[in-house]
Design an enzyme around this catalytic site. Structure first.
Site, PDB file in Angstrom:
ATOM      1  CD  GLU A   1      -3.830  -7.948  -7.231  1.00 57.97           C
ATOM      2  OE1 GLU A   1      -2.979  -7.090  -6.967  1.00 57.97           O
ATOM      3  OE2 GLU A   1      -4.613  -8.418  -6.378  1.00 57.97           O
TER       4      GLU A   1
ATOM      5  CB  SER B   1      -3.778  -4.437  -8.683  1.00 56.84           C
ATOM      6  OG  SER B   1      -2.645  -4.925  -8.020  1.00 56.84           O
TER       7      SER B   1
ATOM      8  CE1 TYR C   1       1.484  -3.047  -9.420  1.00 57.75           C
ATOM      9  CE2 TYR C   1      -0.761  -3.079 -10.253  1.00 57.75           C
ATOM     10  CZ  TYR C   1       0.139  -3.269  -9.225  1.00 57.75           C
ATOM     11  OH  TYR C   1      -0.313  -3.681  -7.994  1.00 57.75           O
TER      12      TYR C   1
ATOM     13  NE  ARG D   1       0.375   0.648  -0.933  1.00 60.59           N
ATOM     14  CZ  ARG D   1       0.045  -0.200  -1.895  1.00 60.59           C
ATOM     15  NH1 ARG D   1       0.912  -1.089  -2.350  1.00 60.59           N
ATOM     16  NH2 ARG D   1      -1.177  -0.157  -2.406  1.00 60.59           N
TER      17      ARG D   1
ATOM     18  CG  ASP E   1      -3.157   1.969  -0.376  1.00 59.53           C
ATOM     19  OD1 ASP E   1      -1.969   2.206  -0.100  1.00 59.53           O
ATOM     20  OD2 ASP E   1      -3.516   1.084  -1.167  1.00 59.53           O
TER      21      ASP E   1
ATOM     22  CD  GLU F   1      -6.948  -1.467  -1.158  1.00 57.45           C
ATOM     23  OE1 GLU F   1      -6.735  -2.688  -1.192  1.00 57.45           O
ATOM     24  OE2 GLU F   1      -7.335  -0.801  -2.144  1.00 57.45           O
TER      25      GLU F   1
ATOM     26  CG  ASN G   1      -2.537  -3.179  -0.687  1.00 57.83           C
ATOM     27  OD1 ASN G   1      -3.077  -3.816  -1.570  1.00 57.83           O
ATOM     28  ND2 ASN G   1      -2.779  -1.893  -0.484  1.00 57.83           N
TER      29      ASN G   1
ATOM     30  N   GLY H   1       2.864  -4.775  -3.827  1.00 62.97           N
ATOM     31  CA  GLY H   1       3.723  -4.939  -4.990  1.00 62.97           C
ATOM     32  C   GLY H   1       5.174  -4.634  -4.675  1.00 62.97           C
TER      33      GLY H   1
END
Length: 302
Positions: free
Chosen positions: A16, A144, A210, A249, A251, A264, A266, A270
């Site tokens: 990443e 990602s 992205y 974050r 998800d 998951e 994070n 990002g």
């Protein structure tokens, strides 16, 4: 500002890297716009010992994936005694490992999709029968959506496994939850507004995250006020179950009955112009620049 000299860690050597360079560049500009003495620092090109030699007072981690989000960097910064943003060593390592995350969430009674660990000797056809297709195949410790495949028929499992194992020796197959994808950003003790993600692509993959301009991010999410509050509470429980702190974050997916399934966490999400945490912050009136300052304020050691 009273932060002293700040290093924005960006780039790194994970899959990443390019996303991290974008995130870090934007964070760097944002902090400087608020008067912070911030400097770019790429640990793929410089030794971490330079952080001490150059008298950096704290670090903003804008690295994603391995050697940035998995606890290794956090351990090095603990050793150096330099305050850093985000979760600590153990929480970062757990959250990066989707398998261990699932095991812990199961132990806590938190909902996550059924899954199986895949290996060279796995009977992939039997796995497909047990989990049913479509399903996702993913490396356990990548972010990602790198190395991830949505498999619609058992015949596609071989190729999906071969791709995922290139990124991690531990690969999991996960039951597909047929419903909306949601994400909730966490800042300190606050859960920001839930975002509903819609993409015309097969799933919310790297390009959708992205590069694509046709991905839709819905704030408000379309959930009822009670449902959104329940989802926020669940995400905070999931975040804290791993020992996470600072910011991050979570998800998740909803099935057709509206039941949530955690995917998951994070711990260094990002921070690009397509990223979700800044979107959620903006919905509360918090600018990108002030979000970066808030995250930096939470820097800690241990």
């Amino acid at each position: 500002m009273s932060f002293g000299k700040v290093a924005v860690l960006l780039g790194g050597k994970s899959a990443e890297r390019e996303v991290s360079l974008k995130s870090g560049g934007m964070v760097l500009n944002a902090l400087r716009s608020r008067g912070v003495d911030a400097h770019a620092f790429d640990p793929a090109e410089r030794s971490l010992e330079e952080l001490l030699k150059q008298k950096f007072a704290r670090v903003f981690i804008a690295l994603h994936g391995r050697f940035g989000e998995d606890g290794t960097l956090q351990g090095a910064l603990e050793w150096l005694g330099i305050p850093y943003t985000g979760s600590g060593v153990l929480a970062s390592a757990l959250a990066m490992d989707k398998l261990r995350t699932k095991l812990l969430w199961h132990a806590e009674g938190l909902p996550t999709p059924p899954y199986e660990v895949l290996g060279k000797e796995s009977n992939l056809e039997a796995v497909a029968k047990r989990l049913r297709t479509p399903l996702f195949v993913k490396p356990a410790s990548e972010g990602s959506s790198v190395g991830m495949t949505k498999v619609r028929a058992a015949a596609g499992l071989d190729e999906a496994y071969a791709l995922a194992v290139n990124y991690d020796p531990v690969v999991i197959a996960e039951k597909f939850i047929d419903g909306p994808e949601l994400t909730a950003a966490i800042l300190g003790d606050d859960v920001l507004p839930v975002i509903r993600i819609e993409t015309p692509r097969e799933f919310y993959d790297y390009e959708a995250k992205y590069l694509a301009n046709d991905t839709r991010y819905l704030i408000p999410s379309g959930l009822s006020a009670k449902k959104e509050k329940d989802i926020q509470a669940l995400c905070l429980r999931a975040f804290r179950a791993l020992g996470c702190r600072g910011w991050g974050r979570v998800d998740l997916m909803l099935d057709k009955r509206g039941r949530p399934y955690l995917l998951e966490v994070n711990t260094a999400p990002g921070m690009t112009d397509h990223s979700l945490v800044p979107m959620a912050a903006r919905a509360t009136g918090l600018s990108y620049e002030d979000l970066c300052v808030r995250i930096l304020e939470g820097a800690h050691v241990g």
